[in-house]
Design an enzyme around this catalytic site. Structure first.
Site, PDB file in Angstrom:
ATOM      1  N   SER A   1       6.128  -2.590   0.475  1.00 32.57           N
ATOM      2  CA  SER A   1       7.749  -2.308   0.529  1.00 32.57           C
ATOM      3  C   SER A   1       8.560  -2.115  -0.376  1.00 32.57           C
ATOM      4  CB  SER A   1       7.488  -4.396   1.026  1.00 32.57           C
ATOM      5  OG  SER A   1       7.225  -4.430   2.115  1.00 32.57           O
TER       6      SER A   1
ATOM      7  N   GLU B   1      12.262  -4.868  -4.491  1.00 35.01           N
ATOM      8  CA  GLU B   1      11.399  -5.363  -5.038  1.00 35.01           C
ATOM      9  C   GLU B   1      10.539  -4.701  -6.192  1.00 35.01           C
ATOM     10  OE1 GLU B   1       9.143  -6.769  -1.636  1.00 35.01           O
ATOM     11  OE2 GLU B   1       7.052  -6.307  -2.578  1.00 35.01           O
TER      12      GLU B   1
ATOM     13  N   ARG C   1       9.384 -13.573  -4.293  1.00 34.30           N
ATOM     14  CA  ARG C   1       9.044 -11.966  -4.719  1.00 34.30           C
ATOM     15  C   ARG C   1      10.032 -12.437  -6.495  1.00 34.30           C
ATOM     16  NH1 ARG C   1       6.143 -11.819  -1.252  1.00 34.30           N
ATOM     17  NH2 ARG C   1       5.763 -10.017   0.387  1.00 34.30           N
TER      18      ARG C   1
HETATM   19  C1  LIG Z   1       0.027  -0.700  -0.175  1.00 32.15           C
HETATM   20  C2  LIG Z   1       0.745  -1.661  -0.998  1.00 32.15           C
HETATM   21  C3  LIG Z   1       1.020  -2.913  -0.581  1.00 32.15           C
HETATM   22  C4  LIG Z   1       1.585  -3.899  -0.735  1.00 32.15           C
HETATM   23  N1  LIG Z   1       1.033  -5.116  -0.267  1.00 32.15           N
HETATM   24  C5  LIG Z   1       2.226  -6.083  -1.140  1.00 32.15           C
HETATM   25  C6  LIG Z   1       2.071  -7.783  -0.623  1.00 32.15           C
HETATM   26  O1  LIG Z   1       1.822  -7.705   0.836  1.00 32.15           O
HETATM   27  N2  LIG Z   1       2.381  -8.770  -0.986  1.00 32.15           N
HETATM   28  C7  LIG Z   1       3.108  -8.583  -2.755  1.00 32.15           C
HETATM   29  O2  LIG Z   1       3.506  -8.971  -3.540  1.00 32.15           O
HETATM   30  N3  LIG Z   1       3.675  -7.300  -3.499  1.00 32.15           N
HETATM   31  C8  LIG Z   1       2.503  -6.111  -2.267  1.00 32.15           C
HETATM   32  N4  LIG Z   1       2.678  -5.159  -2.692  1.00 32.15           N
HETATM   33  C9  LIG Z   1       3.803  -4.882  -4.096  1.00 32.15           C
HETATM   34  C10 LIG Z   1       2.077  -4.487  -5.705  1.00 32.15           C
HETATM   35  O3  LIG Z   1       0.679  -4.472  -5.108  1.00 32.15           O
HETATM   36  C11 LIG Z   1       2.279  -5.914  -6.414  1.00 32.15           C
HETATM   37  O4  LIG Z   1       3.578  -6.472  -6.435  1.00 32.15           O
HETATM   38  C12 LIG Z   1       0.588  -6.134  -7.650  1.00 32.15           C
HETATM   39  O5  LIG Z   1       0.993  -6.800  -7.898  1.00 32.15           O
HETATM   40  C13 LIG Z   1       1.875  -4.984  -8.386  1.00 32.15           C
HETATM   41  O6  LIG Z   1       0.307  -4.653  -9.154  1.00 32.15           O
HETATM   42  P1  LIG Z   1      -0.049  -3.736 -10.474  1.00 32.15           P
HETATM   43  O7  LIG Z   1      -1.261  -4.868 -11.454  1.00 32.15           O
HETATM   44  O8  LIG Z   1      -0.391  -2.395  -9.250  1.00 32.15           O
HETATM   45  O9  LIG Z   1       1.626  -3.955 -11.196  1.00 32.15           O
HETATM   46  P2  LIG Z   1       2.478  -2.682 -11.797  1.00 32.15           P
HETATM   47  O10 LIG Z   1       3.147  -2.111 -10.867  1.00 32.15           O
HETATM   48  O11 LIG Z   1       1.643  -1.877 -13.166  1.00 32.15           O
HETATM   49  O12 LIG Z   1       3.632  -3.461 -12.701  1.00 32.15           O
HETATM   50  C14 LIG Z   1       4.974  -4.532 -11.682  1.00 32.15           C
HETATM   51  C15 LIG Z   1       5.681  -4.948 -12.399  1.00 32.15           C
HETATM   52  O13 LIG Z   1       4.318  -6.208 -13.191  1.00 32.15           O
HETATM   53  C16 LIG Z   1       4.318  -5.950 -14.714  1.00 32.15           C
HETATM   54  N5  LIG Z   1       3.532  -6.914 -15.584  1.00 32.15           N
HETATM   55  C17 LIG Z   1       1.962  -5.446 -15.277  1.00 32.15           C
HETATM   56  N6  LIG Z   1       1.397  -6.261 -15.340  1.00 32.15           N
HETATM   57  C18 LIG Z   1       1.075  -6.904 -16.435  1.00 32.15           C
HETATM   58  C19 LIG Z   1       0.834  -7.910 -16.503  1.00 32.15           C
HETATM   59  N7  LIG Z   1      -0.499  -8.014 -17.055  1.00 32.15           N
HETATM   60  N8  LIG Z   1       1.679  -8.984 -17.206  1.00 32.15           N
HETATM   61  C20 LIG Z   1       3.472  -9.655 -17.266  1.00 32.15           C
HETATM   62  N9  LIG Z   1       3.881  -8.002 -16.888  1.00 32.15           N
HETATM   63  C21 LIG Z   1       3.497  -7.223 -16.067  1.00 32.15           C
HETATM   64  C22 LIG Z   1       4.232  -4.550 -14.767  1.00 32.15           C
HETATM   65  O14 LIG Z   1       5.448  -4.374 -15.960  1.00 32.15           O
HETATM   66  C23 LIG Z   1       5.969  -4.263 -13.322  1.00 32.15           C
HETATM   67  O15 LIG Z   1       6.944  -4.581 -14.069  1.00 32.15           O
HETATM   68  C24 LIG Z   1       1.609  -3.582  -2.443  1.00 32.15           C
HETATM   69  C25 LIG Z   1       1.990  -3.281  -3.180  1.00 32.15           C
HETATM   70  C26 LIG Z   1       1.423  -1.232  -2.127  1.00 32.15           C
HETATM   71  C27 LIG Z   1       1.171  -0.383  -3.179  1.00 32.15           C
END
Ligand SMILES: Cc1cc2nc3c(=O)[nH]c(=O)nc-3n(C[C@H](O)[C@H](O)[C@H](O)COP(=O)(O)OP(=O)(O)OC[C@H]3O[C@@H](n4cnc5c(N)ncnc54)[C@H](O)[C@@H]3O)c2cc1C
Length: 353
Positions: free
Chosen positions: A251, A346, A161
């Protein structure tokens, strides 16, 4: 580039908490990043990057420019197995598209919400698979100097992570809310993942190393990638709250990795505590630790903990980011005093006012 001043961030974070940004820019093409950065400099605003907002908690407003990555495009070469996807693509849709094109391996990462661009930031992982196994390179725009460069797997320094991209972000650690943290004079500028290239196998090789997944498929003699994909979706729908119905970010804490000695002490207190082998020691499920502290189903006002999983903080409607942050700190304190183990979030906590 679409700009909105005094923007409401509630639709852009899966906790569904109220927060505002001075300005919001929707980036539909990579070449809009340069003018967006110039705008932030001109208005002297810090910048924050968001994809789907599924891994952030706004503990307050963001007095700066939020960049929403919405660039699109997927190129698939079925012969070589190379897949190049724009950061703004939905991750789950990409997993499905690869499967439909006869490219395998991502099935275990189905239904992880959010964008493709955020996937390498914390090296997303689930059910025994991590993104890094398929990662080739990414294209990065550095808002600090406007440069565009390519990062290889080695450059990204992936671990559980985590990656060099996540480490370079500010405010990702759990901090006390009171007194408010002073804003750094010049916070680091975002490093924007514009696109991602993956290499996927053309031969199915289902990974059933995760016990819950193997159990779900125990009645299937030789599961196909499609069956693994469907099984992962079924388990996730059963186990995790849908952010469209209950605000959450999955998480909240990482599973801590403790030393063998610490694990032996834990085993003296509890009969067979759950654990997984890890490179640096023993990984203990944070959900189990929180469960021992009685947090499953805990509720304070509208901020609470999911009744089926102690690792998931939930907004039951109207909770503020500050309330959720305070609850997270309380959970962290309990685990620290009960087990002497520090839980690390996380989720990225945006705590600026
Ligand atoms: C119900 C649920 C289940 C989940 N299950 C998992 C799982 O099983 N495994 C897991 O690993 N994660 C899980 N997650 C967490 C999440 O889905 C992941 O971390 C996902 O990759 C976040 O994507 P996002 O576009 O929403 O990122 P955001 O929440 O928009 O951003 C997260 C971080 O990434 C940065 N960021 C976003 N886009 C970019 C980009 N293009 N370039 C550089 N930095 C960027 C942001 O600045 C921030 O720091 C879960 C979340 C939820 C709500």
């Amino acid at each position: 580039m679409k700009l909105t001043d005094n923007a409401d961030l509630r639709p852009y974070n899966s906790f569904g908490v109220a927060a505002r940004a001075t300005c919001l820019a929707e980036i539909e093409h990579g070449d809009e990043l340069e003018p967006a950065t110039a705008l932030a400099k001109e208005r002297d605003l810090p910048m924050l990057l968001l994809g789907g907002g599924t891994n952030v908690l706004f503990a307050g407003d963001f007095p700066g420019l939020v960049l929403l990555m919405r660039n699109r495009g997927v190129e698939i070469d079925r012969e070589s197995g190379l897949v190049r996807a724009a950061a703004g693509e939905n991750w789950h849709d990409l997993v499905r598209t690869c499967l439909q094109n006869g490219l395998y391996g991502l099935e275990n990462l189905a239904l992880i919400p959010g964008s493709t661009g955020a996937a390498p930031v914390q090296n997303i992982g689930a059910y025994g698979v991590e993104l890094e196994s398929f990662f080739v390179e990414l294209e990065l725009f550095d808002c600090a100097d406007g440069s565009l460069r390519t990062m290889s797997r080695e450059d990204c320094q992936f671990s559980y992570r985590d990656s060099v991209l996540k480490q370079s972000q500010v405010q990702s650690r759990l901090q006390p809310l009171s007194p408010p943290q002073p804003q750094p004079k010049s916070p680091p500028q975002p490093q924007v993942v514009c696109s991602l290239t993956l290499q996927l196998p053309r031969e199915p090789a289902p990974n059933l190393s995760y016990p819950a997944l193997a159990q779900e498929l125990e009645h299937v003699a030789k599961p196909t990638p499609q069956e693994v994909f469907e099984a992962v979706c079924r388990i996730r729908r059963r186990k995790l709250p849908n952010p469209a119905e209950i605000g959450n970010a999955g998480s909240f804490f990482k599973n801590p990795i403790i030393s063998q000695d610490e694990f032996e002490q834990l085993s003296n207190r509890y009969d067979s505590p759950p654990s997984f082998p890890a490179k640096e020691g023993v990984k203990v499920p944070a959900g189990w630790l929180l469960d021992q502290c009685g947090f499953k189903g805990y509720q304070k006002g509208a901020a609470g903990v999911y009744e089926r999983h102690a690792l998931i903080l939930v907004n039951r409607g109207g909770a503020t980011g500050r309330e959720l942050h305070q609850l997270a700190m309380k959970m962290q304190d309990h685990v620290q005093s009960e087990f002497g183990i520090t839980l690390e979030p996380e989720v990225r906590i945006i705590c600026t006012t």
